[in-house]
Motif scaffolding. Structure first.
Motif, PDB file in Angstrom:
ATOM      1  N   HIS A  24       0.828  -1.213   0.000  1.00 25.52           N
ATOM      2  CA  HIS A  24       0.000   0.000   0.000  1.00 25.52           C
ATOM      3  C   HIS A  24       0.856   1.254   0.000  1.00 25.52           C
ATOM      4  O   HIS A  24       0.543   2.243  -0.679  1.00 25.52           O
ATOM      5  N   ILE A  25       1.930   1.238   0.784  1.00 24.73           N
ATOM      6  CA  ILE A  25       2.771   2.426   0.906  1.00 24.73           C
ATOM      7  C   ILE A  25       3.439   2.765  -0.417  1.00 24.73           C
ATOM      8  O   ILE A  25       3.750   3.931  -0.690  1.00 24.73           O
ATOM      9  N   TRP A  26       3.648   1.760  -1.272  1.00 29.80           N
ATOM     10  CA  TRP A  26       4.249   2.003  -2.579  1.00 29.80           C
ATOM     11  C   TRP A  26       3.191   2.336  -3.624  1.00 29.80           C
ATOM     12  O   TRP A  26       3.459   3.097  -4.551  1.00 29.80           O
ATOM     13  N   ILE A  27       2.010   1.773  -3.469  1.00 25.65           N
ATOM     14  CA  ILE A  27       0.933   2.059  -4.419  1.00 25.65           C
ATOM     15  C   ILE A  27       0.509   3.515  -4.337  1.00 25.65           C
ATOM     16  O   ILE A  27       0.145   4.129  -5.341  1.00 25.65           O
ATOM     17  N   GLU A  28       0.562   4.076  -3.122  1.00 22.21           N
ATOM     18  CA  GLU A  28       0.072   5.442  -2.969  1.00 22.21           C
ATOM     19  C   GLU A  28       0.942   6.467  -3.695  1.00 22.21           C
ATOM     20  O   GLU A  28       0.457   7.540  -4.056  1.00 22.21           O
ATOM     21  N   LEU A  29       2.211   6.146  -3.925  1.00 17.19           N
ATOM     22  CA  LEU A  29       3.100   7.113  -4.569  1.00 17.19           C
ATOM     23  C   LEU A  29       2.646   7.487  -5.979  1.00 17.19           C
ATOM     24  O   LEU A  29       2.505   8.674  -6.289  1.00 17.19           O
ATOM     25  N   PRO A  30       2.388   6.526  -6.872  1.00 17.99           N
ATOM     26  CA  PRO A  30       1.895   6.922  -8.201  1.00 17.99           C
ATOM     27  C   PRO A  30       0.520   7.554  -8.160  1.00 17.99           C
ATOM     28  O   PRO A  30       0.249   8.484  -8.928  1.00 17.99           O
ATOM     29  N   PHE A  31      -0.358   7.088  -7.251  1.00 19.58           N
ATOM     30  CA  PHE A  31      -1.684   7.687  -7.175  1.00 19.58           C
ATOM     31  C   PHE A  31      -1.604   9.129  -6.688  1.00 19.58           C
ATOM     32  O   PHE A  31      -2.313  10.010  -7.191  1.00 19.58           O
ATOM     33  N   PHE A  32      -0.752   9.372  -5.704  1.00 20.61           N
ATOM     34  CA  PHE A  32      -0.582  10.738  -5.220  1.00 20.61           C
ATOM     35  C   PHE A  32       0.000  11.630  -6.304  1.00 20.61           C
ATOM     36  O   PHE A  32      -0.425  12.780  -6.480  1.00 20.61           O
ATOM     37  N   SER A  33       0.957  11.107  -7.063  1.00 20.04           N
ATOM     38  CA  SER A  33       1.577  11.890  -8.134  1.00 20.04           C
ATOM     39  C   SER A  33       0.566  12.247  -9.217  1.00 20.04           C
ATOM     40  O   SER A  33       0.504  13.399  -9.679  1.00 20.04           O
ATOM     41  N   VAL A  34      -0.238  11.270  -9.626  1.00 19.83           N
ATOM     42  CA  VAL A  34      -1.237  11.525 -10.668  1.00 19.83           C
ATOM     43  C   VAL A  34      -2.304  12.490 -10.159  1.00 19.83           C
ATOM     44  O   VAL A  34      -2.771  13.368 -10.899  1.00 19.83           O
ATOM     45  N   TYR A  35      -2.695  12.342  -8.889  1.00 16.93           N
ATOM     46  CA  TYR A  35      -3.685  13.262  -8.309  1.00 16.93           C
ATOM     47  C   TYR A  35      -3.135  14.682  -8.266  1.00 16.93           C
ATOM     48  O   TYR A  35      -3.855  15.652  -8.552  1.00 16.93           O
ATOM     49  N   LEU A  36      -1.856  14.821  -7.933  1.00 16.24           N
ATOM     50  CA  LEU A  36      -1.226  16.139  -7.908  1.00 16.24           C
ATOM     51  C   LEU A  36      -1.212  16.753  -9.305  1.00 16.24           C
ATOM     52  O   LEU A  36      -1.481  17.950  -9.476  1.00 16.24           O
ATOM     53  N   VAL A  37      -0.929  15.933 -10.321  1.00 15.92           N
ATOM     54  CA  VAL A  37      -0.969  16.410 -11.702  1.00 15.92           C
ATOM     55  C   VAL A  37      -2.380  16.858 -12.075  1.00 15.92           C
ATOM     56  O   VAL A  37      -2.570  17.894 -12.728  1.00 15.92           O
ATOM     57  N   ALA A  38      -3.390  16.086 -11.639  1.00  8.88           N
ATOM     58  CA  ALA A  38      -4.777  16.453 -11.922  1.00  8.88           C
ATOM     59  C   ALA A  38      -5.144  17.790 -11.275  1.00  8.88           C
ATOM     60  O   ALA A  38      -5.789  18.646 -11.896  1.00  8.88           O
ATOM     61  N   LEU A  39      -4.729  17.975 -10.020  1.00 11.02           N
ATOM     62  CA  LEU A  39      -5.015  19.234  -9.329  1.00 11.02           C
ATOM     63  C   LEU A  39      -4.350  20.415 -10.023  1.00 11.02           C
ATOM     64  O   LEU A  39      -4.992  21.434 -10.304  1.00 11.02           O
TER      65      LEU A  39
END
Length: 240
Positions: A24-39
């Motif tokens: 989970h701790i590694w999965i969140e990194l790409p999701f957080f990055s993509v969410y930041l790009v979306a924002l």
């Protein structure tokens, strides 16, 4: 929690992606990055459209609506998802779960309507360019936006009332990162492909709410010459 039947349980427990808890701790990194790009991407396009008077045209109005919907869709799901991955904050109240379902489906339905409206706008601009401003007036755009909102409410609100009438039995653990109905991919695989692991369903459902909001500003915004030049001018602080 013990298995029992309740009219409205006080809360549910979202467990993230079952089978992948160790990463989970590694999965969140790409999701957080993509969410930041979306924002950043959607906010930048909205800012440019709002501040640049030359972009106050039907196509850019629809694009601004689409960006707003993308921000709403990703924000309704990703923060809770990251809370589960980072801090194991899986508990969600019944009202919170219902609200999350409402916003997910509301924004999803509204996005489909806005994409159709953008296609209609391009059709008018190409086939009837001299009458474009006469057909797509500010009043007509406001009516289309109102129809998009009302249609979304018409399709989503009845589902919530039906859910409120149900009795919830069994455990209150949800093997997912957010509250949703079954996705169109999950439905097909349950019917035709029974060997696909559950974590694949959940992983794809997570991609659905973060990837399109991150790509839409690029596909519909930055690729447009006027917006691309203005965004570059803002970030690079150069005059063109």
């Amino acid at each position: 929690m013990p298995n029992d039947t309740q009219f409205h349980p006080s809360s549910f427990l979202l467990v993230g992606i079952p089978g992948l808890e160790d990463v989970h701790i590694w999965i969140e990194l790409p999701f957080f990055s993509v969410y930041l790009v979306a924002l950043l991407g959607n906010t930048a396009v909205l800012f440019v459209i709002q501040t640049e008077h030359s972009l106050h045209e039907p196509m850019y109005y629809f694009l601004a609506m689409l960006d707003s919907v993308d921000l709403g869709l990703s924000t309704a799901t990703v923060p809770k998802m990251l809370g589960i991955f980072w801090f194991n904050l899986g508990e969600i109240s019944f009202g919170g779960c219902l609200s999350q379902m409402f916003f997910i489906h509301f924004f999803t339905v509204m996005e489909s309507i806005l994409l159709v409206a953008m296609v209609f706008d391009r059709y008018i601009a190409i086939c009837k360019p001299l009458r474009c401003t006469m057909i797509l007036t500010t009043k007509i755009i406001s009516i289309i936006a109102g129809i998009a909102i009302l249609r979304s409410l018409y399709m989503v609100v009845p589902l919530l009332f039906l859910l409120l009438r149900l009795h919830f039995c069994g455990h209150h653990i949800i093997p997912h990162t957010y509250c949703e109905h079954m996705a169109f991919f999950s439905f097909l695989t349950h019917r035709f492909g029974h060997n696909i692991p559950q974590y694949i369903h959940i992983f794809l459902a997570n991609l659905y709410v973060v990837v399109p909001p991150a790509l839409n500003p690029v596909i519909y915004g930055v690729r447009t010459k006027q917006i691309r030049e203005l965004v570059m001018r803002i970030f690079l602080k150069t005059d063109h």
